[in-house]
Design a protein around this motif. Structure first.
Motif, PDB file in Angstrom:
ATOM      1  N   VAL A 107     -12.360   0.789  -4.655  1.00 12.10           N
ATOM      2  CA  VAL A 107     -10.966   0.870  -4.216  1.00 12.10           C
ATOM      3  C   VAL A 107     -10.066   1.416  -5.326  1.00 12.10           C
ATOM      4  O   VAL A 107      -8.856   1.202  -5.330  1.00 12.10           O
ATOM      5  CB  VAL A 107     -10.437  -0.503  -3.736  1.00 12.10           C
ATOM      6  N   SER A 108     -10.652   2.132  -6.270  1.00 12.61           N
ATOM      7  CA  SER A 108      -9.878   2.647  -7.395  1.00 12.61           C
ATOM      8  C   SER A 108      -8.782   3.610  -6.948  1.00 12.61           C
ATOM      9  O   SER A 108      -7.758   3.754  -7.622  1.00 12.61           O
ATOM     10  CB  SER A 108     -10.795   3.332  -8.417  1.00 12.61           C
ATOM     11  N   GLY A 109      -8.978   4.266  -5.808  1.00  8.98           N
ATOM     12  CA  GLY A 109      -7.943   5.149  -5.290  1.00  8.98           C
ATOM     13  C   GLY A 109      -6.645   4.396  -5.021  1.00  8.98           C
ATOM     14  O   GLY A 109      -5.550   4.889  -5.299  1.00  8.98           O
ATOM     15  N   ASN A 111      -5.776   1.517  -6.508  1.00  8.74           N
ATOM     16  CA  ASN A 111      -5.250   1.118  -7.814  1.00  8.74           C
ATOM     17  C   ASN A 111      -4.513   2.267  -8.489  1.00  8.74           C
ATOM     18  O   ASN A 111      -3.464   2.066  -9.125  1.00  8.74           O
ATOM     19  CB  ASN A 111      -6.381   0.632  -8.726  1.00  8.74           C
ATOM     20  N   LYS A 112      -5.055   3.479  -8.358  1.00  8.54           N
ATOM     21  CA  LYS A 112      -4.424   4.644  -8.979  1.00  8.54           C
ATOM     22  C   LYS A 112      -3.079   4.956  -8.341  1.00  8.54           C
ATOM     23  O   LYS A 112      -2.132   5.342  -9.026  1.00  8.54           O
ATOM     24  CB  LYS A 112      -5.364   5.846  -8.901  1.00  8.54           C
ATOM     25  N   LYS A 113      -2.977   4.787  -7.035  1.00  8.69           N
ATOM     26  CA  LYS A 113      -1.688   5.022  -6.371  1.00  8.69           C
ATOM     27  C   LYS A 113      -0.667   3.985  -6.821  1.00  8.69           C
ATOM     28  O   LYS A 113       0.510   4.313  -7.048  1.00  8.69           O
ATOM     29  CB  LYS A 113      -1.859   5.005  -4.849  1.00  8.69           C
ATOM     30  N   LEU A 114      -1.085   2.742  -6.944  1.00  9.13           N
ATOM     31  CA  LEU A 114      -0.188   1.695  -7.431  1.00  9.13           C
ATOM     32  C   LEU A 114       0.228   1.983  -8.873  1.00  9.13           C
ATOM     33  O   LEU A 114       1.394   1.848  -9.248  1.00  9.13           O
ATOM     34  CB  LEU A 114      -0.870   0.328  -7.327  1.00  9.13           C
ATOM     35  N   HIS A 284     -10.791   5.205   8.858  1.00 11.35           N
ATOM     36  CA  HIS A 284     -10.892   3.754   8.675  1.00 11.35           C
ATOM     37  C   HIS A 284     -10.382   3.340   7.297  1.00 11.35           C
ATOM     38  O   HIS A 284     -10.708   3.958   6.283  1.00 11.35           O
ATOM     39  CB  HIS A 284     -12.370   3.345   8.833  1.00 11.35           C
ATOM     40  N   ALA A 285      -9.552   2.316   7.262  1.00 17.32           N
ATOM     41  CA  ALA A 285      -9.135   1.637   6.042  1.00 17.32           C
ATOM     42  C   ALA A 285      -8.541   2.575   4.991  1.00 17.32           C
ATOM     43  O   ALA A 285      -7.522   3.209   5.222  1.00 17.32           O
ATOM     44  CB  ALA A 285     -10.301   0.812   5.482  1.00 17.32           C
ATOM     45  N   GLN A 286      -9.210   2.676   3.825  1.00 13.51           N
ATOM     46  CA  GLN A 286      -8.650   3.461   2.724  1.00 13.51           C
ATOM     47  C   GLN A 286      -8.344   4.905   3.087  1.00 13.51           C
ATOM     48  O   GLN A 286      -7.431   5.507   2.526  1.00 13.51           O
ATOM     49  CB  GLN A 286      -9.631   3.475   1.551  1.00 13.51           C
TER      50      GLN A 286
END
Length: 307
Positions: A107-109, A111-114, A284-286
């Motif tokens: 889910v690093s994508g 985290n990077k957006k945050l 889906h999701a991310q």
């Protein structure tokens, strides 16, 4: 672009009959979103950043710090702390993977957006269903949150302003915390395509390999009647639970009635629990969270309003 929202509800395959009991669902029309949003993997870490945005560039090259919060090899989290945070609100991101796979890096994508928005975040690992049965996954994420809050000063965050974002099965865990530990544990929970009902996951098997996999994983996660009872969400809806925003794609493989059922349970409580069903979206999701700008704006707005 007009951020117009239309309301409605539609039947979805085998679960159509259940939708007759649903609240009106907010449906975001894809045609009203900014043009050019990209398709992403179901649970990949790819994300869409503006090439000339310096914050996005910094986020893309940032290296998170690994912190062990328990003895098990999976009990760790990745801390993504921007050099100049724009808020003391922190977000704990919970990965998906059918409760039997995935990791904090998947889910690093998110985290990077945050990080690019100046928001401190923490991607949490937890024991999988093959290793530990429900509610071990919820217990692990709560333990990670406790560790994060105990280090609030060093992370420059407020221990009272910790939100949850969960992708797919991670959304289930995030909502489980929101609906059992309530506002004392988290200021808000946001889920992307959360399978909220173990019973529905098992009854909806057949005809789709991903739903079949979810059904098998749900059985491994909660094999006993007692475990299923506490894994079907929400457990005991109350106005003291945490506010929640639930996203789902109208045409994705996971029936969006999962979100509808969770929201309906809070009818009359006065708690801010909102469904957002993305019209004609099959991702889906991310995939839609990372690449549909309006989804991300709604996510950060919800965090601003409740955290």
């Amino acid at each position: 672009m007009a951020d117009t929202i239309r309301r409605g509800a539609a039947h979805h395959g085998r679960t159509g009959a259940l939708l007759a009991l649903s609240l009106l669902i907010v449906i975001l029309a894809v045609s009203l979103l900014e043009p050019g949003w990209a398709h992403g993997a179901d649970d990949g870490s790819n994300s869409a950043f503006a090439g000339d945005d310096p914050n996005a560039t910094a986020a893309a090259t940032a290296t998170p710090v690994t912190v062990q919060y328990g003895k098990d090899a999976r009990q760790y989290y990745l801390a993504w702390i921007p050099p100049q945070p724009t808020t003391r609100t922190a977000v704990v991101v919970v990965h998906g993977g059918y409760w039997i796979g995935g990791s904090p890096t998947s889910v690093s994508g998110l985290n990077k957006k945050l990080y690019a928005d100046g928001i401190p975040s923490f991607s949490v690992g937890y024991r999988l269903a093959e290793e530990a049965k429900w509610p071990a996954q919820r217990t692990d994420v709560l333990a990670a949150m406790s560790d994060i809050k105990s280090k609030a000063d060093s992370y420059a965050i407020s221990p009272r302003r910790v939100a949850l974002i969960g992708s797919s099965a991670g959304g289930h865990i995030a909502l489980a915390i929101a609906s059992t530990e309530g506002a004392k544990a988290t200021c808000a929970a946001i889920s992307y395509s959360a399978p909220t009902s173990i019973d529905l996951a098992q009854s909806d098997a057949g005809g789709d390999a991903r739903r079949d996999r979810l059904a098998t994983a749900a059985q491994r996660l909660a094999p006993t009647v007692k475990q299923k009872k506490t894994a079907n969400l929400p457990v005991s809806p109350s106005s003291s639970d945490a506010p929640a925003l639930l996203f789902a794609g109208q045409r994705e493989w996971l029936p969006y009635v999962n979100s509808s059922l969770y929201v309906n349970a809070y009818k009359g409580t006065g708690l801010a629990v909102q469904p957002v069903i993305l019209s004609a979206v099959s991702e889906h999701a991310q995939a839609y969270a990372l690449n549909m700008p309006l989804v991300w704006r709604m996510t950060t707005k919800f965090l601003d309003e409740h955290c």
